[in-house]
Design a protein around this motif. Structure first.
Motif, PDB file in Angstrom:
ATOM      1  N   GLU A 141      37.776  48.585  19.162  1.00 27.94           N
ATOM      2  CA  GLU A 141      38.596  48.083  20.265  1.00 27.94           C
ATOM      3  C   GLU A 141      38.780  49.160  21.338  1.00 27.94           C
ATOM      4  OE1 GLU A 141      40.385  44.981  20.196  1.00 27.94           O
ATOM      5  OE2 GLU A 141      40.325  44.387  18.095  1.00 27.94           O
ATOM      6  N   PRO A 142      37.685  49.637  21.928  1.00 30.02           N
ATOM      7  CA  PRO A 142      37.804  50.812  22.807  1.00 30.02           C
ATOM      8  C   PRO A 142      38.555  50.526  24.100  1.00 30.02           C
ATOM      9  CG  PRO A 142      35.594  49.892  22.936  1.00 30.02           C
ATOM     10  CD  PRO A 142      36.307  49.135  21.857  1.00 30.02           C
ATOM     11  N   THR A 143      38.779  49.261  24.434  1.00 26.00           N
ATOM     12  CA  THR A 143      39.360  48.984  25.746  1.00 26.00           C
ATOM     13  C   THR A 143      40.668  48.211  25.683  1.00 26.00           C
ATOM     14  OG1 THR A 143      38.069  46.957  25.923  1.00 26.00           O
ATOM     15  CG2 THR A 143      37.098  48.935  26.839  1.00 26.00           C
ATOM     16  N   THR A 144      41.168  47.968  24.485  1.00 25.78           N
ATOM     17  CA  THR A 144      42.357  47.119  24.369  1.00 25.78           C
ATOM     18  C   THR A 144      43.547  47.683  25.135  1.00 25.78           C
ATOM     19  OG1 THR A 144      41.562  46.573  22.196  1.00 25.78           O
ATOM     20  CG2 THR A 144      43.762  45.852  22.712  1.00 25.78           C
ATOM     21  N   ALA A 145      43.658  49.024  25.146  1.00 22.71           N
ATOM     22  CA  ALA A 145      44.831  49.631  25.766  1.00 22.71           C
ATOM     23  C   ALA A 145      44.655  49.811  27.275  1.00 22.71           C
ATOM     24  CB  ALA A 145      45.116  50.975  25.103  1.00 22.71           C
ATOM     25  N   LEU A 146      43.542  49.337  27.822  1.00 24.88           N
ATOM     26  CA  LEU A 146      43.251  49.633  29.231  1.00 24.88           C
ATOM     27  C   LEU A 146      43.433  48.409  30.125  1.00 24.88           C
ATOM     28  CD1 LEU A 146      39.993  51.680  28.659  1.00 24.88           C
ATOM     29  CD2 LEU A 146      42.299  52.557  28.946  1.00 24.88           C
ATOM     30  N   ASP A 147      43.518  48.692  31.430  1.00 24.98           N
ATOM     31  CA  ASP A 147      43.631  47.619  32.408  1.00 24.98           C
ATOM     32  C   ASP A 147      42.321  46.860  32.543  1.00 24.98           C
ATOM     33  OD1 ASP A 147      46.130  47.309  33.495  1.00 24.98           O
ATOM     34  OD2 ASP A 147      45.976  49.204  34.560  1.00 24.98           O
ATOM     35  N   VAL A 148      42.418  45.648  33.078  1.00 23.40           N
ATOM     36  CA  VAL A 148      41.253  44.760  33.133  1.00 23.40           C
ATOM     37  C   VAL A 148      40.062  45.389  33.858  1.00 23.40           C
ATOM     38  CG1 VAL A 148      40.524  42.442  33.680  1.00 23.40           C
ATOM     39  CG2 VAL A 148      42.911  42.891  33.264  1.00 23.40           C
ATOM     40  N   THR A 149      40.306  45.926  35.047  1.00 24.88           N
ATOM     41  CA  THR A 149      39.167  46.450  35.810  1.00 24.88           C
ATOM     42  C   THR A 149      38.606  47.696  35.139  1.00 24.88           C
ATOM     43  OG1 THR A 149      40.708  47.639  37.235  1.00 24.88           O
ATOM     44  CG2 THR A 149      39.896  45.540  38.039  1.00 24.88           C
ATOM     45  N   VAL A 150      39.478  48.484  34.516  1.00 29.88           N
ATOM     46  CA  VAL A 150      39.037  49.708  33.848  1.00 29.88           C
ATOM     47  C   VAL A 150      38.274  49.353  32.577  1.00 29.88           C
ATOM     48  CG1 VAL A 150      39.811  51.884  32.910  1.00 29.88           C
ATOM     49  CG2 VAL A 150      41.073  50.833  34.760  1.00 29.88           C
ATOM     50  N   GLN A 151      38.761  48.323  31.900  1.00 23.69           N
ATOM     51  CA  GLN A 151      38.098  47.834  30.691  1.00 23.69           C
ATOM     52  C   GLN A 151      36.638  47.509  30.997  1.00 23.69           C
ATOM     53  OE1 GLN A 151      40.014  44.319  29.243  1.00 23.69           O
ATOM     54  NE2 GLN A 151      38.598  44.059  27.559  1.00 23.69           N
ATOM     55  N   ALA A 152      36.400  46.822  32.103  1.00 21.74           N
ATOM     56  CA  ALA A 152      35.049  46.463  32.483  1.00 21.74           C
ATOM     57  C   ALA A 152      34.195  47.712  32.699  1.00 21.74           C
ATOM     58  CB  ALA A 152      35.078  45.606  33.744  1.00 21.74           C
ATOM     59  N   GLN A 153      34.794  48.733  33.342  1.00 18.01           N
ATOM     60  CA  GLN A 153      34.043  49.968  33.592  1.00 18.01           C
ATOM     61  C   GLN A 153      33.634  50.644  32.292  1.00 18.01           C
ATOM     62  OE1 GLN A 153      36.543  52.477  36.041  1.00 18.01           O
ATOM     63  NE2 GLN A 153      37.080  50.763  37.353  1.00 18.01           N
ATOM     64  N   ILE A 154      34.559  50.709  31.346  1.00 11.84           N
ATOM     65  CA  ILE A 154      34.284  51.418  30.094  1.00 11.84           C
ATOM     66  C   ILE A 154      33.215  50.684  29.277  1.00 11.84           C
ATOM     67  CG2 ILE A 154      35.289  52.158  27.890  1.00 11.84           C
ATOM     68  CD1 ILE A 154      36.258  53.893  30.096  1.00 11.84           C
ATOM     69  N   ILE A 155      33.332  49.356  29.209  1.00 13.42           N
ATOM     70  CA  ILE A 155      32.335  48.580  28.462  1.00 13.42           C
ATOM     71  C   ILE A 155      30.955  48.777  29.090  1.00 13.42           C
ATOM     72  CG2 ILE A 155      31.587  46.230  27.924  1.00 13.42           C
ATOM     73  CD1 ILE A 155      33.838  46.924  26.164  1.00 13.42           C
ATOM     74  N   GLN A 156      30.917  48.733  30.419  1.00 16.51           N
ATOM     75  CA  GLN A 156      29.659  48.943  31.139  1.00 16.51           C
ATOM     76  C   GLN A 156      29.049  50.295  30.771  1.00 16.51           C
ATOM     77  OE1 GLN A 156      28.533  46.605  33.064  1.00 16.51           O
ATOM     78  NE2 GLN A 156      26.859  47.591  34.158  1.00 16.51           N
ATOM     79  N   LEU A 157      29.910  51.308  30.708  1.00 14.46           N
ATOM     80  CA  LEU A 157      29.460  52.655  30.382  1.00 14.46           C
ATOM     81  C   LEU A 157      28.854  52.699  28.979  1.00 14.46           C
ATOM     82  CD1 LEU A 157      29.682  55.603  31.491  1.00 14.46           C
ATOM     83  CD2 LEU A 157      31.746  55.805  30.139  1.00 14.46           C
ATOM     84  N   LEU A 158      29.515  52.051  28.033  1.00 14.65           N
ATOM     85  CA  LEU A 158      29.010  52.043  26.653  1.00 14.65           C
ATOM     86  C   LEU A 158      27.657  51.349  26.573  1.00 14.65           C
ATOM     87  CD1 LEU A 158      32.242  51.249  24.597  1.00 14.65           C
ATOM     88  CD2 LEU A 158      30.894  53.346  24.514  1.00 14.65           C
ATOM     89  N   VAL A 159      27.530  50.241  27.284  1.00 24.46           N
ATOM     90  CA  VAL A 159      26.263  49.511  27.266  1.00 24.46           C
ATOM     91  C   VAL A 159      25.137  50.384  27.816  1.00 24.46           C
ATOM     92  CG1 VAL A 159      25.041  47.520  28.204  1.00 24.46           C
ATOM     93  CG2 VAL A 159      27.378  47.265  27.423  1.00 24.46           C
ATOM     94  N   GLU A 160      25.426  51.081  28.917  1.00 20.78           N
ATOM     95  CA  GLU A 160      24.404  51.955  29.498  1.00 20.78           C
ATOM     96  C   GLU A 160      23.984  53.045  28.527  1.00 20.78           C
ATOM     97  OE1 GLU A 160      25.854  53.389  33.253  1.00 20.78           O
ATOM     98  OE2 GLU A 160      25.979  51.330  34.008  1.00 20.78           O
ATOM     99  N   LEU A 161      24.957  53.593  27.817  1.00 20.27           N
ATOM    100  CA  LEU A 161      24.651  54.660  26.848  1.00 20.27           C
ATOM    101  C   LEU A 161      23.661  54.171  25.806  1.00 20.27           C
ATOM    102  CD1 LEU A 161      28.086  56.293  26.079  1.00 20.27           C
ATOM    103  CD2 LEU A 161      26.044  57.394  26.977  1.00 20.27           C
ATOM    104  N   VAL A 162      23.902  52.971  25.305  1.00 22.70           N
ATOM    105  CA  VAL A 162      23.035  52.415  24.273  1.00 22.70           C
ATOM    106  C   VAL A 162      21.635  52.207  24.823  1.00 22.70           C
ATOM    107  CG1 VAL A 162      22.638  50.403  22.834  1.00 22.70           C
ATOM    108  CG2 VAL A 162      24.925  51.352  23.042  1.00 22.70           C
ATOM    109  N   ARG A 163      21.565  51.622  26.025  1.00 25.52           N
ATOM    110  CA  ARG A 163      20.255  51.315  26.598  1.00 25.52           C
ATOM    111  C   ARG A 163      19.494  52.592  26.963  1.00 25.52           C
ATOM    112  NH1 ARG A 163      21.234  46.984  24.235  1.00 25.52           N
ATOM    113  NH2 ARG A 163      22.455  45.381  25.289  1.00 25.52           N
ATOM    114  N   ASP A 164      20.192  53.583  27.527  1.00 18.12           N
ATOM    115  CA  ASP A 164      19.487  54.778  28.003  1.00 18.12           C
ATOM    116  C   ASP A 164      19.166  55.764  26.889  1.00 18.12           C
ATOM    117  OD1 ASP A 164      19.952  53.568  30.329  1.00 18.12           O
ATOM    118  OD2 ASP A 164      21.445  54.982  31.093  1.00 18.12           O
ATOM    119  N   ARG A 165      20.052  55.915  25.940  1.00 14.19           N
ATOM    120  CA  ARG A 165      19.866  56.991  24.969  1.00 14.19           C
ATOM    121  C   ARG A 165      19.425  56.472  23.619  1.00 14.19           C
ATOM    122  NH1 ARG A 165      24.121  61.639  25.884  1.00 14.19           N
ATOM    123  NH2 ARG A 165      23.543  61.962  23.737  1.00 14.19           N
ATOM    124  N   GLY A 166      19.295  55.157  23.469  1.00 13.26           N
ATOM    125  CA  GLY A 166      18.831  54.612  22.211  1.00 13.26           C
ATOM    126  C   GLY A 166      19.800  54.799  21.060  1.00 13.26           C
TER     127      GLY A 166
END
Lengths: 318, 330, 284
Positions: free
Chosen positions: A175-200
């Motif tokens: 639950e990495p974003t539960t404590a965060l605001d809506v717009t920030v939550q979107a940013q963090i999830i986006q960041l995690l997705v990029e990490l997976v795609r770029d770094r395998g």
């Protein structure tokens, strides 16, 4: 498979909070674990992190295979090397996973010094680099700040940078974003997705939000009362949810343009693990109960890449 | 018909205590907020933490004293009444709180918690009347009657919130302010509670002010939506209408649609809500806005009507300013 | 509103065998003190110099002092003084502390600052010094001992109540009561005090032990109950001159002081734990 959990059963005394958990995640892939609170999502994460003994539990049955190594057989010392190194955990509340009296940059340094054996200078330049990649503005300056001087979103970025400092192959985000605001939550999830795609990396994303799952994951395990009730590729699971619980969870999400009165929720609530119903654990809340559901627990049936534990699909038929 | 609630130019400034080596600072929690709530409507208030939505809820109920402005409830300005005169009026406007865990006194049984409103308002009831009232309230929120003797620690989060709703309904109020009533509940329970609230509104002719951070939920539940950013209203939009303000759009884009076939690689907005201490001279959203122009940081955009129910405070996306001399021609 | 279930209440009071036993022992001690004239074998003030400083015997179980008075009878009557002085003073202190603390915590602002500054003055001195000072001003005697002890413990009850009230004041259920239209009286008496009082009572109980010690100390310095009324401290004071040839005169009251303090602490501890368990049950 980078990590596969096979028929996992854990016990705390007489209680068995997880039974028959099967799932797997590959490098460069996101596995979603979804379910209400009390469904055993975090417990699964704790089992993979080898933290059960610290909480007074143990693995009763099954295997957790990480990169060819059965984690249920290794000792605490070897586990300690893996934890924060090749397997890293990101928790819900960034404030509690950061040390309030140590500068955030140093906290990231410590992880890479511990797991990669870098010296202080190397660690610092790696930290700055990591912070930059986490899109933390002016990382040179942020390096010297204390956690309370950062906003919630930046703190969670620091926590992710810390998790990445040990150069992990597998990341578990609870639950990495539960404590965060809506717009920030979107940013963090986006960041995690990029990490997976770029770094395998392999990522296990634990959430209660079917929306997050749909937007990010490759595969999903739906958990209820300590069991995986449905498991499969995300698109097929959403297009044709087989388990009534999966269907109900999806219909709980308010969507833009939904007609009034269509959001109904799931009646009742998750039973406690001391007081599980007989038969299928979901049957008291289910909208399509068969006689069989009250008597026996439905076994997990796997058929062309997806599994479901429900008598409605026993023969693979609807 | 006059609106049940009309709020005019409501503001609240908190000042932090100055101390040794520290300047006294002012925090504008709510600035210059005006809106109406019609009878039977559900007004949604949406925004991120620190936008002032919870303060606004408490100002409307006079649980916090306003710094300026008026709150007309049924034609009476409750912002200017003396505190003692408010208390008997409170039965007409009630509140459901965010945290069901701490909103019920842990020493009370559900029965005692539900009787408290009557005690407070000095409404005497016989034992029999009290019992039937409790039964009616519990039935109203679909809780078993046997739960009257439970303590709050024996209830689940969803059940506690139902008790909170029953308590708010006890005095048959006209207006109920719901302060993120589902934020600490599971999605499955959230949907149950929302369905219950909807049913209660239809049956009891209630008017709601619903505070939330979830735009999708507000869109689903509310007739009109008030979007707040840093203490100000940036947009008021009716249900079903598309947002105009870049911030409302960003909020909408940040929602995760539960459909893997509609994946978006969203260029989501960057940055976070700035602190309310150093109020910018222009639009508060300017630092994060993708459409920001030079004038945005110079002057504060006023809330202007786009249509009867839709208003927006934005220089770029707002209604086109028609020069005076051409206005008659249109 | 219903009162607490009596059986549950007893269960709360006796969570462990040890604290239950201490409770019973305390009860016996209190009964002895109350019925002193009937249970004590001799009057406490009849002197008989011919049997002065006799060792414990079948006739005088605890021996006699240098005036030939029966030590057992004096210890039983002394329990009256010691227990009543400490109980009354702690009750006074508790009462005052809760009222001041509740007002300061609820109102805040300058009332709080003023009230707490005055109360905190008493914290600048060690309690024994403060008590001696007050008795020195008021003159020796049971009444001044009571006042001295009450003032010495006032600050701790005030502080504790105030902190409790301030924490509770921010709870949502208080805001909920306000939103129903509750006035300050309802908030204070129904919401704040009942939730704040439990830990304060436990501290009061534990403090009673300390108050017995303080009373004994004051008695030892001759500042407590005046002769011939016996108090444990006073008895120890007179016994100290006979320490070597008649140790029983000082030992028996000493044992009773120690026992009552131990019993009170064990009992209080048990209650503290019981409350803690209850609190934990609530949060789960």
């Amino acid at each position: 498979m980078l990590l596969s959990v096979e028929d996992l059963k854990i016990g705390f005394g007489l209680l068995e909070p997880l039974v028959g958990v099967d799932l797997g995640v590959d490098a460069g892939e996101i596995l979603g674990l979804v379910g209400e609170s009390g469904s055993g999502k975090s417990m699964t994460a704790m089992s993979i992190m080898g933290m059960l003994p610290l909480m007074g539990g143990r693995i009763k049955q099954g295997r957790i295979v990480f990169d060819g190594l059965d984690l249920t057989t290794i000792n605490e010392g070897s586990y300690r090397k893996l934890r924060g190194g090749r397997i890293a955990l990101i928790t819900q509340n960034p404030m509690t996973s950061l040390d309030p009296v140590v500068r955030v940059g140093r906290q990231i340094d410590q992880a890479s010094q511990l797991h990669l054996g870098l010296d202080r200078k190397e660690a610092k330049s790696r930290t700055i680099d990591l912070m930059d990649r986490m899109r933390i503005p002016s990382p040179q300056h942020a390096y010297d700040l204390f956690p309370h001087q950062l906003s919630g979103g930046l703190r969670q970025r620091i926590v992710i940078a810390m998790a990445l400092a040990g150069d992990p192959d597998l990341l578990i985000a609870d639950e990495p974003t539960t404590a965060l605001d809506v717009t920030v939550q979107a940013q963090i999830i986006q960041l995690l997705v990029e990490l997976v795609r770029d770094r395998g990396l392999g990522l296990i994303l634990i959430t209660h939000d079917m929306g997050v799952i749909a937007q990010t994951c490759d595969r999903v395990a739906v958990m209820y009362c300590g069991r995986v009730v449905e498991y499969g590729p995300v698109a097929r699971l959403f297009d044709d949810p087989r388990h009534p619980y999966t269907r109900a969870l999806i219909s709980c999400i308010p969507q833009l343009g939904m007609a009034p009165g269509t959001l109904t929720g799931i009646p009742g609530m998750v039973p406690s693990s001391q007081n599980l119903p007989k038969g299928c654990r979901f049957h008291p809340r289910c909208d399509s109960v068969l006689d069989n559901c009250r008597l026996r627990e439905p076994p997990m049936k796997t058929e062309d890449g997806r599994s479901v534990a429900c008598f409605l699909h026993e023969g693979g038929q609807r | 018909m006059t609106p049940l609630l009309s709020v005019r130019k409501l503001s609240r400034v908190f000042s932090s205590n100055g101390g040794f080596l520290r300047k006294k600072r002012q925090f504008r929690a709510v600035s210059d907020v005006s809106f109406d709530v019609r009878r039977g409507d559900v007004l949604g208030v949406v925004g991120e933490s620190g936008c002032g939505k919870s303060t606004l809820a408490r100002l409307v109920l006079r649980l916090i004293e306003p710094s300026a402005g008026a709150v007309m409830f049924d034609g009476q300005d409750i912002a200017s009444l003396p505190a003692g005169a408010i208390r008997p009026l409170r039965r007409h406007f009630q509140m459901v709180f965010q945290d069901p865990y701490s909103s019920i006194d842990p020493r009370l049984t559900v029965r005692d918690a539900l009787l408290e409103p009557f005690q407070v308002q000095d409404i005497k009831m016989t034992k029999v009347a009290a019992k039937s009232k409790i039964d009616a309230l519990l039935t109203e929120v679909s809780l078993p009657l046997s739960m009257a003797d439970s303590y709050q620690h024996q209830l689940s989060g969803g059940q506690k919130q139902r008790v909170g709703i029953a308590r708010a309904l006890a005095l048959s109020p006209a207006l109920v302010v719901l302060d993120e009533p589902t934020a600490s509940l599971d999605v499955s329970i959230q949907a149950q509670v929302i369905a219950l609230l909807q049913e209660l509104r239809d049956r009891l002719d209630l008017t709601y002010m619903f505070i939330s951070h979830d735009l999708a939920l507000v869109q689903y539940f509310c007739d009109r939506i008030l979007v707040m950013y840093l203490g100000r209203i940036v947009e008021i939009l009716p249900r079903g209408e598309l947002p105009v303000h870049p911030y409302t759009k960003a909020l909408m884009d940040s929602a995760f649609v539960p459909d893997p076939n509609q994946r978006r690689d969203i260029p989501r907005i960057y940055g976070e809500i700035p602190s309310g201490y150093d109020e910018p001279t222009g639009c508060a959203f300017v630092g994060r806005c993708p459409l920001a122009e030079a004038r945005c940081s110079k002057s504060l955009p006023r809330l202007q009507s786009l249509s009867e129910n839709h208003a927006v405070a934005c220089h770029v996306q707002g209604p086109v300013n028609v020069p005076m001399e051409f206005q008659n021609a249109l | 509103m219903k009162g607490p279930n009596p059986r549950k209440f007893l269960l709360v009071l006796t969570p462990t065998p040890l604290s239950a036993l201490s409770g019973i022992a305390l009860l016996v001690l209190i009964l002895l003190a109350v019925f002193a004239p009937w249970v004590s074998p001799y009057p406490y003030d009849v002197q008989n110099l011919s049997i002065a400083n006799q060792a414990p015997s079948a006739l005088h179980w605890f021996g006699t002092d240098d005036f030939g008075r029966d030590v057992l009878s004096r210890v039983i009557f002394g329990a009256r003084t010691s227990l009543s002085v400490s109980l009354i003073s702690i009750s006074l202190s508790l009462f005052g502390g809760v009222i001041i603390g509740a007002f300061c915590g609820y109102l805040g602002g300058w009332v709080d600052r003023l009230g707490m500054s005055i109360v905190d003055l008493t914290w600048f001195f060690p309690e024994i010094l403060l008590a001696l000072l007050i008795v020195a001003i008021l003159g020796p005697g049971s009444e001044s001992t009571i006042i001295a002890i009450a003032i010495a413990y006032l600050a701790q009850f005030t502080r504790l109540t105030r902190t409790q009230i301030i924490t509770l004041k921010r709870q949502t259920f208080v805001e909920a009561s306000l939103s129903m239209g509750a006035g300050p009286l309802h908030i204070m008496m129904r919401r704040l005090l009942p939730n704040a009082i439990a830990p304060v009572i436990v501290v009061a109980m534990l403090s009673t032990g300390n108050a017995i010690l303080l009373e004994a100390t004051l008695g030892f310095f001759g500042m407590g109950a005046q002769p011939p009324i016996p108090s444990w401290g006073g008895m120890m004071s007179t016994g100290s001159s006979q320490l070597f040839n008649a140790p029983w005169v000082i030992v028996w009251p000493g044992i009773f002081v120690a026992l009552s303090v131990i019993f009170i602490n064990l009992f209080g501890d048990g209650i503290l734990r019981a409350l803690d368990v209850k609190a934990r049950m609530r949060t789960q």
